[in-house]
Motif scaffolding. Structure first.
Motif, PDB file in Angstrom:
ATOM      1  N   PHE A 264      -4.122   7.980  -6.116  1.00 59.22           N
ATOM      2  CA  PHE A 264      -2.875   7.292  -5.790  1.00 59.22           C
ATOM      3  C   PHE A 264      -2.403   6.565  -7.047  1.00 59.22           C
ATOM      4  O   PHE A 264      -3.216   6.075  -7.833  1.00 59.22           O
ATOM      5  CB  PHE A 264      -3.079   6.296  -4.645  1.00 59.22           C
ATOM      6  N   GLU A 265      -1.091   6.486  -7.206  1.00 60.32           N
ATOM      7  CA  GLU A 265      -0.547   5.880  -8.421  1.00 60.32           C
ATOM      8  C   GLU A 265      -0.554   4.355  -8.388  1.00 60.32           C
ATOM      9  O   GLU A 265      -0.233   3.708  -9.389  1.00 60.32           O
ATOM     10  CB  GLU A 265       0.874   6.374  -8.671  1.00 60.32           C
ATOM     11  N   THR A 266      -0.911   3.757  -7.248  1.00 60.92           N
ATOM     12  CA  THR A 266      -0.816   2.305  -7.074  1.00 60.92           C
ATOM     13  C   THR A 266      -1.578   1.549  -8.160  1.00 60.92           C
ATOM     14  O   THR A 266      -1.036   0.628  -8.792  1.00 60.92           O
ATOM     15  CB  THR A 266      -1.342   1.904  -5.695  1.00 60.92           C
ATOM     16  N   ALA A 267      -2.836   1.907  -8.392  1.00 61.02           N
ATOM     17  CA  ALA A 267      -3.642   1.184  -9.379  1.00 61.02           C
ATOM     18  C   ALA A 267      -3.054   1.322 -10.778  1.00 61.02           C
ATOM     19  O   ALA A 267      -3.036   0.362 -11.554  1.00 61.02           O
ATOM     20  CB  ALA A 267      -5.087   1.674  -9.358  1.00 61.02           C
TER      21      ALA A 267
ATOM     22  N   GLU B 194     -12.395  -2.651 -10.480  1.00 62.24           N
ATOM     23  CA  GLU B 194     -12.825  -1.487 -11.260  1.00 62.24           C
ATOM     24  C   GLU B 194     -11.648  -0.662 -11.796  1.00 62.24           C
ATOM     25  O   GLU B 194     -11.679  -0.179 -12.931  1.00 62.24           O
ATOM     26  CB  GLU B 194     -13.717  -0.604 -10.391  1.00 62.24           C
ATOM     27  N   GLN B 195     -10.618  -0.478 -10.994  1.00 63.19           N
ATOM     28  CA  GLN B 195      -9.502   0.388 -11.389  1.00 63.19           C
ATOM     29  C   GLN B 195      -8.385  -0.359 -12.122  1.00 63.19           C
ATOM     30  O   GLN B 195      -7.342   0.227 -12.409  1.00 63.19           O
ATOM     31  CB  GLN B 195      -8.930   1.105 -10.164  1.00 63.19           C
ATOM     32  N   LEU B 196      -8.613  -1.629 -12.432  1.00 70.16           N
ATOM     33  CA  LEU B 196      -7.575  -2.425 -13.103  1.00 70.16           C
ATOM     34  C   LEU B 196      -8.047  -2.859 -14.488  1.00 70.16           C
ATOM     35  O   LEU B 196      -7.944  -4.023 -14.859  1.00 70.16           O
ATOM     36  CB  LEU B 196      -7.201  -3.638 -12.251  1.00 70.16           C
ATOM     37  N   ILE B 197      -8.546  -1.897 -15.267  1.00 71.16           N
ATOM     38  CA  ILE B 197      -8.992  -2.156 -16.641  1.00 71.16           C
ATOM     39  C   ILE B 197      -7.913  -1.692 -17.603  1.00 71.16           C
ATOM     40  O   ILE B 197      -7.361  -0.599 -17.460  1.00 71.16           O
ATOM     41  CB  ILE B 197     -10.314  -1.420 -16.922  1.00 71.16           C
TER      42      ILE B 197
ATOM     43  N   PRO C  59       0.837  -1.201   0.000  1.00 73.40           N
ATOM     44  CA  PRO C  59       0.000   0.000   0.000  1.00 73.40           C
ATOM     45  C   PRO C  59       0.872   1.251   0.000  1.00 73.40           C
ATOM     46  O   PRO C  59       2.025   1.223   0.472  1.00 73.40           O
ATOM     47  CB  PRO C  59      -0.799  -0.115   1.307  1.00 73.40           C
ATOM     48  N   HIS C  60       0.351   2.338  -0.504  1.00 78.16           N
ATOM     49  CA  HIS C  60       1.093   3.593  -0.518  1.00 78.16           C
ATOM     50  C   HIS C  60       1.491   3.978   0.911  1.00 78.16           C
ATOM     51  O   HIS C  60       0.721   3.793   1.861  1.00 78.16           O
ATOM     52  CB  HIS C  60       0.240   4.694  -1.144  1.00 78.16           C
ATOM     53  N   GLU C  61       2.673   4.522   1.052  1.00 78.49           N
ATOM     54  CA  GLU C  61       3.190   4.850   2.388  1.00 78.49           C
ATOM     55  C   GLU C  61       2.291   5.833   3.123  1.00 78.49           C
ATOM     56  O   GLU C  61       2.182   5.793   4.364  1.00 78.49           O
ATOM     57  CB  GLU C  61       4.609   5.402   2.286  1.00 78.49           C
ATOM     58  N   ASP C  62       1.602   6.723   2.397  1.00 73.48           N
ATOM     59  CA  ASP C  62       0.697   7.665   3.061  1.00 73.48           C
ATOM     60  C   ASP C  62      -0.490   6.953   3.699  1.00 73.48           C
ATOM     61  O   ASP C  62      -1.000   7.387   4.743  1.00 73.48           O
ATOM     62  CB  ASP C  62       0.188   8.700   2.065  1.00 73.48           C
ATOM     63  N   LEU C  63      -0.937   5.860   3.085  1.00 75.28           N
ATOM     64  CA  LEU C  63      -2.043   5.096   3.657  1.00 75.28           C
ATOM     65  C   LEU C  63      -1.602   4.368   4.926  1.00 75.28           C
ATOM     66  O   LEU C  63      -2.327   4.340   5.925  1.00 75.28           O
ATOM     67  CB  LEU C  63      -2.582   4.102   2.635  1.00 75.28           C
TER      68      LEU C  63
END
Length: 401
Positions: free
Chosen positions: A285-288, A207-210, A46-50
């Motif tokens: 967030f850039e993760t997705a 949803e965000q992995l299309i 997970p992103h460090e901010d989370l």
């Protein structure tokens, strides 16, 4: 001693689906160099901010009881997210849960019971059958055909509907196949649901992995609003499966009726994880995006590595984190091939049979390992396929699970 009937209904629908994965984990713990391509566990943290927000919230005392509907900050973030898709939503359209799985369980308990039927595409995610059986309802399979890229066809749904059908369980992007339904396909499916007065439960965790076109959902279509419930979470989109933070979004009346069911199950989610979830939903967030690029590229690696094979046929996904591969040309079904792959090549994949009858001739490959590791694993798959094809049929008959 006596047990409730639910224990019998679920007796073969739990961890047995994941037996190969569990075996691979044991082999790995014993020191064997297993390449694990089984479960959909993001390979990014997970992103460090989370993580910082979750920690901050714990130390700030956000460790007490919550309420049954959800923490105010999460509800506010959900309203902002979904109002972009459908104007007019309020906190009364949401319930928070510890992950998509518990959301789906509660939602299905509120919609179906003994004697009812729940329509679901086959292949299907491995826990769906158990969720349906928990209610006492029975599963009604709708075939998802390779020739249609595993997209549910309205005519197949129409043929599957019975007088007992009450719910259609959709999943887009789809696990295990990676199929992503278009708006036109969903509208056609929705018309069948309106005709037969069916609820639509849509699992949208990917949803965000299309990889390609824009995301489409029955939740966004006004004509389907009164019958659609979405379940989702931050598990895949924010690489946070272990935090167990999800929600259900649906009609106000439905959420009011389901709230006592939710409160009876768990009465609230963890406030410190809710604060992390609110942050996750409140800003980009850039993760997705990183995962999308990685999984799309790795799917192409699978396809390229198997390009010269007439024994293993990958079906390219349109989203998600998996590729399914047709292995029937090897002379084995998906389960036997997967077990042989683990034993002989130290590569762990999921048998397609864990995901329904329609996937029995397939394996599912997780794309959550580095490119070079995935390429090596796929080469081993091809090597095994070649040996199997050259083997006498009577010898192959003794292989596998």
């Amino acid at each position: 001693m006596r047990y409730a009937s639910i224990t019998d209904r679920l007796a073969d629908l739990g961890s047995g689906r994941w037996a190969l994965h569990a075996t691979a984990r044991r082999m790995k713990a014993e020191g064997q160099p297993i390449i694990e391509l089984t479960i959909g566990e993001p390979d990014l943290p997970p992103h460090e901010d989370l993580l910082a927000e979750c920690s901050r919230a714990m130390y700030a005392g956000r460790t007490r009881y919550s309420n049954g509907r959800g923490e105010p900050a999460v509800l506010k973030a959900l309203i902002a997210k979904y109002s972009k898709r459908r104007p007019g939503v309020s906190e009364k359209n949401f319930l928070c849960f510890p992950g998509t799985q518990s959301a789906l369980y509660a939602v299905m308990m509120g919609l179906a019971e003994a004697g009812d039927g729940v329509l679901v595409g086959d292949p299907l995610y491995a826990t769906y059958e158990g969720v349906i059986a928990s209610t006492g309802a029975h599963l009604i399979p709708v075939p998802l055909r390779p020739e249609h890229r595993f997209h549910m066809q309205a005519e197949d749904l129409e043929r599957a509907v019975t007088p007992e059908a009450r719910v259609l369980l959709l999943n887009t992007p789809h696990n295990p196949t990676g199929a992503v339904l278009t708006g036109q396909e969903i509208a056609a499916i929705g018309a069948i649901c309106k005709k037969h007065d069916l609820w639509i439960v849509c699992d949208e965790v990917y949803e965000q992995l299309i990889f390609g076109d824009a995301f489409a959902s029955p939740f966004d279509m006004p004509e389907l609003a009164e019958r659609t419930i979405v379940v989702s979470s931050i598990s895949k989109s924010h690489a946070a499966p272990g935090f167990r933070s999800g929600w259900a979004a649906g009609p106000e009346e439905f959420c009011e009726k389901l709230l006592p069911v939710s409160e009876t199950m768990l009465f609230g989610v963890q406030p410190f994880i809710s604060d992390m979830t609110a942050l996750a939903l409140s800003r980009p967030f850039e993760t997705a995006g990183i995962m999308r690029d990685n999984y799309s590229r790795r799917a192409e690696i699978v396809q390229k590595t198997l390009a010269g094979s007439n024994l293993l046929k990958p079906m390219m996904p349109e989203g998600g984190m998996f590729v399914v591969v047709d292995v029937t040309a090897t002379g084995l079904g998906g389960a036997d091939y997967a077990w042989e792959l683990l034993r002989k090549e130290q590569v762990a994949v999921m048998p397609g049979s864990s995901f329904g009858h329609q996937a029995a001739g397939f394996i599912r490959i997780s794309l959550t390992v580095p490119d070079d590791v995935l390429e090596e694993a796929v080469r081993r798959m091809a090597n095994l396929a070649g040996r199997l094809a050259a083997m006498p049929a009577e010898e192959r008959a003794h292989l596998g699970a």
